[in-house]
Write a protein that holds these residues in place. Sequence first.
Motif, PDB file in Angstrom:
ATOM      1  N   SER A  56     -42.174 -30.676 -33.112  1.00 15.51           N
ATOM      2  CA  SER A  56     -43.602 -31.684 -33.664  1.00 15.51           C
ATOM      3  C   SER A  56     -44.869 -30.247 -33.600  1.00 15.51           C
ATOM      4  CB  SER A  56     -43.786 -32.700 -32.697  1.00 15.51           C
ATOM      5  OG  SER A  56     -43.848 -32.051 -31.385  1.00 15.51           O
ATOM      6  N   CYS A  57     -46.021 -30.952 -34.042  1.00 15.49           N
ATOM      7  CA  CYS A  57     -47.172 -30.114 -33.889  1.00 15.49           C
ATOM      8  C   CYS A  57     -47.720 -30.080 -32.499  1.00 15.49           C
ATOM      9  CB  CYS A  57     -48.117 -30.652 -34.807  1.00 15.49           C
ATOM     10  SG  CYS A  57     -48.026 -30.876 -36.530  1.00 15.49           S
ATOM     11  N   THR A  58     -47.329 -30.992 -31.762  1.00 13.58           N
ATOM     12  CA  THR A  58     -47.813 -31.073 -30.284  1.00 13.58           C
ATOM     13  C   THR A  58     -46.792 -30.008 -29.706  1.00 13.58           C
ATOM     14  OG1 THR A  58     -48.131 -33.238 -30.402  1.00 13.58           O
ATOM     15  CG2 THR A  58     -47.688 -32.255 -27.931  1.00 13.58           C
ATOM     16  N   ASN A  59     -45.872 -29.603 -29.964  1.00  7.09           N
ATOM     17  CA  ASN A  59     -44.628 -28.770 -29.301  1.00  7.09           C
ATOM     18  C   ASN A  59     -45.242 -27.491 -29.839  1.00  7.09           C
ATOM     19  OD1 ASN A  59     -43.170 -30.188 -27.320  1.00  7.09           O
ATOM     20  ND2 ASN A  59     -41.981 -30.796 -29.046  1.00  7.09           N
ATOM     21  N   TYR A  60     -45.851 -27.225 -30.902  1.00  5.57           N
ATOM     22  CA  TYR A  60     -46.067 -26.070 -31.446  1.00  5.57           C
ATOM     23  C   TYR A  60     -47.169 -25.602 -30.694  1.00  5.57           C
ATOM     24  CZ  TYR A  60     -42.714 -25.240 -35.288  1.00  5.57           C
ATOM     25  OH  TYR A  60     -41.710 -25.050 -36.159  1.00  5.57           O
ATOM     26  N   CYS A  61     -48.532 -26.700 -30.529  1.00  2.00           N
ATOM     27  CA  CYS A  61     -49.454 -26.166 -29.627  1.00  2.00           C
ATOM     28  C   CYS A  61     -49.278 -25.947 -28.114  1.00  2.00           C
ATOM     29  CB  CYS A  61     -50.400 -27.460 -29.769  1.00  2.00           C
ATOM     30  SG  CYS A  61     -51.180 -27.690 -31.282  1.00  2.00           S
ATOM     31  N   ILE A  62     -48.078 -26.450 -27.622  1.00  2.00           N
ATOM     32  CA  ILE A  62     -47.471 -26.253 -26.301  1.00  2.00           C
ATOM     33  C   ILE A  62     -47.221 -24.612 -26.170  1.00  2.00           C
ATOM     34  CG2 ILE A  62     -46.142 -26.630 -24.309  1.00  2.00           C
ATOM     35  CD1 ILE A  62     -46.392 -29.725 -25.309  1.00  2.00           C
ATOM     36  N   ILE A  63     -46.447 -24.610 -27.311  1.00  2.00           N
ATOM     37  CA  ILE A  63     -45.906 -23.018 -27.186  1.00  2.00           C
ATOM     38  C   ILE A  63     -47.123 -22.123 -27.149  1.00  2.00           C
ATOM     39  CG2 ILE A  63     -44.598 -21.437 -28.490  1.00  2.00           C
ATOM     40  CD1 ILE A  63     -42.691 -23.842 -29.387  1.00  2.00           C
ATOM     41  N   PHE A  64     -47.854 -22.304 -27.988  1.00  2.00           N
ATOM     42  CA  PHE A  64     -49.103 -21.395 -28.301  1.00  2.00           C
ATOM     43  C   PHE A  64     -49.898 -21.305 -26.999  1.00  2.00           C
ATOM     44  CE2 PHE A  64     -53.777 -20.778 -28.900  1.00  2.00           C
ATOM     45  CZ  PHE A  64     -53.773 -19.615 -29.596  1.00  2.00           C
ATOM     46  N   ALA A  65     -50.125 -22.411 -26.456  1.00  2.00           N
ATOM     47  CA  ALA A  65     -50.702 -22.508 -24.958  1.00  2.00           C
ATOM     48  C   ALA A  65     -49.752 -21.637 -23.907  1.00  2.00           C
ATOM     49  CB  ALA A  65     -50.902 -23.954 -24.403  1.00  2.00           C
ATOM     50  N   VAL A  66     -48.579 -21.793 -23.763  1.00  2.00           N
ATOM     51  CA  VAL A  66     -47.793 -21.130 -23.110  1.00  2.00           C
ATOM     52  C   VAL A  66     -47.919 -19.675 -23.093  1.00  2.00           C
ATOM     53  CG1 VAL A  66     -45.231 -20.610 -22.221  1.00  2.00           C
ATOM     54  CG2 VAL A  66     -45.961 -22.969 -22.487  1.00  2.00           C
ATOM     55  N   LEU A  67     -47.856 -19.122 -24.493  1.00  6.47           N
ATOM     56  CA  LEU A  67     -47.898 -17.733 -24.712  1.00  6.47           C
ATOM     57  C   LEU A  67     -49.227 -17.194 -24.381  1.00  6.47           C
ATOM     58  CD1 LEU A  67     -46.066 -17.766 -28.266  1.00  6.47           C
ATOM     59  CD2 LEU A  67     -45.287 -16.765 -25.820  1.00  6.47           C
ATOM     60  N   PHE A  68     -50.298 -17.926 -24.689  1.00  5.08           N
ATOM     61  CA  PHE A  68     -51.690 -17.540 -24.470  1.00  5.08           C
ATOM     62  C   PHE A  68     -51.842 -17.431 -22.957  1.00  5.08           C
ATOM     63  CE2 PHE A  68     -56.257 -18.734 -23.930  1.00  5.08           C
ATOM     64  CZ  PHE A  68     -56.859 -17.455 -24.264  1.00  5.08           C
ATOM     65  N   GLY A  69     -51.349 -18.501 -22.073  1.00  4.63           N
ATOM     66  CA  GLY A  69     -51.507 -18.399 -20.649  1.00  4.63           C
ATOM     67  C   GLY A  69     -50.731 -17.360 -20.122  1.00  4.63           C
ATOM     68  N   ALA A  70     -49.657 -17.031 -20.577  1.00  5.17           N
ATOM     69  CA  ALA A  70     -48.910 -15.785 -20.183  1.00  5.17           C
ATOM     70  C   ALA A  70     -49.504 -14.435 -20.460  1.00  5.17           C
ATOM     71  CB  ALA A  70     -47.380 -15.858 -20.747  1.00  5.17           C
TER      72      ALA A  70
END
Length: 288
Positions: A56-70
Amino acid sequence: MPTVSDIRTNHLSLQIRSGVSTLSQNSKKADAVLSNMRLSTYQELEPTARVGRGLSCTNYCIIFAVLFGALLAILETEPTLYDPFRGLFEVAEGVLTILFSVEYAARLWSAADAPGDASSLAKRGRFFISLAGLLDLVVLLAAWAPFFTANLALLRIVRLARIARLAKLGRFSRAAEHLHYAVTTRAYELLLAVSLALILLVAGATALYWAEGTVQPDKFGSIPRALWWSAVTLTTIGYGDVSPVTPLGKFIAVLVAVAGIGLVALPTGILASGFSEAVQRDRKADNQ
């Protein structure tokens, strides 16, 4: 004949009943809306529950946030980058902390719609103690820790723990599911390979202790000392900081090195077989 008082009483009673009925209907509608919202949230956050294919779009946003946070956690360890832009780093971490807090709360709330006959509380408890739930909780605690402590040693550990956000990506990947299937279905074979590795590790160290112990006592003077050489040789790393010098020691080293090649290939083949089986099983399920 009914009196005026009786008529007023009956009228008031009818109004109360009508009001209670309306409240009951509104409550049922609100419960239905809340239930649908919770189910939609669960399907939006849980990849396996999604109706369509892909994330879902929400999960894609979460993936981006995870990568950005790392990436932020990695860059924060460089003083020349962190010190001049400390404010920006702190704002970004604050936004990510709020985002992951909302995500965790939404996952915990919507876990009541997970498949199964258990109660909503039991399903939420199951999510709370699951590996994914505990990982989310650890990441969340690591994100909130800097707001409640000034201990530099603890903050350094917390900063490194933020990189663990990358592990959150596992729930979005079919490859992670395939790997989990390969490890669980080939657990006995992998355990056998690990046991064989330990035997070869000790045998190699013992052999070099016997062959080189008197010649190089500082390196092979005991089996524990020889274990370092045995480990780097069996894993085919071969740092070269410790090596045998006698002909017998070199001959044993060749045998251990050859055994190490087979030792590395053995678990690789086992996992490859299990991974291939998982992929084929997934394809059959998709075709059906």
